[in-house]
Design a protein around this motif. Structure first.
Motif, PDB file in Angstrom:
ATOM      1  N   ALA A  61       2.909  -9.434  13.832  1.00  0.00           N
ATOM      2  CA  ALA A  61       2.630  -9.194  12.412  1.00  0.00           C
ATOM      3  C   ALA A  61       3.911  -9.208  11.594  1.00  0.00           C
ATOM      4  O   ALA A  61       3.964  -9.771  10.494  1.00  0.00           O
ATOM      5  N   GLY A  93      -2.176 -11.310   0.817  1.00  0.00           N
ATOM      6  CA  GLY A  93      -2.768 -10.738   2.011  1.00  0.00           C
ATOM      7  C   GLY A  93      -1.751 -10.009   2.876  1.00  0.00           C
ATOM      8  O   GLY A  93      -2.019  -8.926   3.397  1.00  0.00           O
ATOM      9  N   ALA A  94      -0.552 -10.584   2.994  1.00  0.00           N
ATOM     10  CA  ALA A  94       0.469  -9.975   3.841  1.00  0.00           C
ATOM     11  C   ALA A  94       0.935  -8.635   3.291  1.00  0.00           C
ATOM     12  O   ALA A  94       1.021  -7.650   4.026  1.00  0.00           O
ATOM     13  N   VAL A 107       4.790 -11.836   8.554  1.00  0.00           N
ATOM     14  CA  VAL A 107       5.139 -11.456   7.185  1.00  0.00           C
ATOM     15  C   VAL A 107       6.469 -12.085   6.779  1.00  0.00           C
ATOM     16  O   VAL A 107       6.612 -12.614   5.673  1.00  0.00           O
ATOM     17  N   ILE A 112      -1.032  -1.393   5.758  1.00  0.00           N
ATOM     18  CA  ILE A 112      -2.200  -0.676   6.274  1.00  0.00           C
ATOM     19  C   ILE A 112      -2.294  -0.846   7.792  1.00  0.00           C
ATOM     20  O   ILE A 112      -2.595   0.102   8.537  1.00  0.00           O
ATOM     21  N   LEU A 113      -2.031  -2.057   8.263  1.00  0.00           N
ATOM     22  CA  LEU A 113      -2.171  -2.368   9.684  1.00  0.00           C
ATOM     23  C   LEU A 113      -1.107  -1.677  10.536  1.00  0.00           C
ATOM     24  O   LEU A 113      -1.403  -1.199  11.642  1.00  0.00           O
ATOM     25  N   VAL A 136       4.617  -2.541  -1.302  1.00  0.00           N
ATOM     26  CA  VAL A 136       3.516  -3.302  -1.891  1.00  0.00           C
ATOM     27  C   VAL A 136       3.748  -3.511  -3.383  1.00  0.00           C
ATOM     28  O   VAL A 136       3.569  -4.622  -3.909  1.00  0.00           O
ATOM     29  N   TRP A 144       5.838   2.406   2.081  1.00  0.00           N
ATOM     30  CA  TRP A 144       5.030   1.200   2.118  1.00  0.00           C
ATOM     31  C   TRP A 144       4.336   0.934   0.781  1.00  0.00           C
ATOM     32  O   TRP A 144       4.135  -0.225   0.402  1.00  0.00           O
ATOM     33  N   VAL A 168      -0.527  -6.642   1.299  1.00  0.00           N
ATOM     34  CA  VAL A 168      -1.570  -5.619   1.204  1.00  0.00           C
ATOM     35  C   VAL A 168      -1.974  -5.120   2.600  1.00  0.00           C
ATOM     36  O   VAL A 168      -2.093  -3.912   2.835  1.00  0.00           O
ATOM     37  N   THR A 169      -2.167  -6.027   3.546  1.00  0.00           N
ATOM     38  CA  THR A 169      -2.687  -5.627   4.857  1.00  0.00           C
ATOM     39  C   THR A 169      -1.608  -5.098   5.796  1.00  0.00           C
ATOM     40  O   THR A 169      -1.883  -4.202   6.601  1.00  0.00           O
ATOM     41  N   TYR A 170      -0.395  -5.611   5.701  1.00  0.00           N
ATOM     42  CA  TYR A 170       0.647  -5.195   6.637  1.00  0.00           C
ATOM     43  C   TYR A 170       0.937  -3.693   6.556  1.00  0.00           C
ATOM     44  O   TYR A 170       1.015  -3.020   7.593  1.00  0.00           O
TER      45      TYR A 170
END
Length: 216
Positions: A86, A48-49, A90, A55-56, A18, A14, A51-53
């Motif tokens: 999610a 945002g996608a 993305v 992690i989420l 990123v 991941w 970076v957060t995906y």
């Protein structure tokens, strides 16, 4: 131990995801023209996608595993829905980004054949490249193709003191007496160069141009 290795591998994969996607951002930020509000929103959504995906997703996977162990089917179904939602979000954002790139490329002006010759000649003069000049001529460009301010490739080269290019173009039939908007021609520029030749090669080429013009 296996679980730790799996977690570490997931983090590495991941992280690479990123990094690869974020490499797109400098390209996005350097797209010519002023960014619209829609483009800014898209770039922020991409940021945002990506970076957060990453992690989420591990968090949701852990919650899903916990819900499975605790036999909570309602929570399990909700987490499953969020995971797929999610993912689809993305993919939709990246698809929108691809569509924006495609629309940008389609909106670029298409140069005519004559405009292409003008740009190619200008680049060849900038690089002082006779081989490039030769390719342009073989593509069918006129040796006296009109450039800016009434110049031809030969008179523009003479104005820049690129006498090697001038000598090459005269050998291909360039007109030494064709004047630009200021009344200058290869002949007048060779007689009174705007500046002394910048190196011995150009000085020798200038002598060659003058010798060639003396016989015309």
């Amino acid at each position: 131990m296996r679980r730790l290795i799996a977690v570490f591998a997931a983090i590495v994969l991941w992280s690479l995801w990123v990094l690869c996607i974020l490499l797109i951002l400098p390209v996005l930020l350097n797209v010519p023209g002023e960014a619209t509000l829609g483009e800014i929103a898209l770039w922020l959504a991409v940021l945002g996608a990506v970076v957060t995906y990453p992690i989420l997703l591990p968090v949701l996977a852990a919650l899903k595993a916990w819900a499975g162990r605790k036999s909570k089917p309602t929570l399990l179904a909700a987490i499953h829905t969020v995971i797929w939602g999610a993912f689809i979000g993305v993919v939709a954002i990246l698809a929108t980004l691809a569509g924006a790139f495609y629309a940008h490329e389609q909106a670029l002006p298409v140069l005519s054949r004559e405009e292409g010759f003008t740009n190619s000649y200008a680049n060849a003069i900038l690089r002082q490249d006779t081989a490039w000049m030769d390719r342009i001529l073989k593509e069918g460009a006129p040796v006296d193709h009109p450039m800016s301010l009434g110049n031809t490739p030969a008179s523009m080269s003479a104005g820049f003191g690129d006498w090697s290019l001038v000598l090459f173009l005269l050998g291909r039939g360039a007109d030494p007496d064709r004047k630009d908007d200021e009344g200058r021609s290869v002949r007048t520029l060779a007689a009174r160069p705007p500046a002394p030749p910048r190196n011995p090669t150009e000085a020798l080429a200038l002598d060659g141009v003058r010798a060639l013009l003396s016989n015309r």
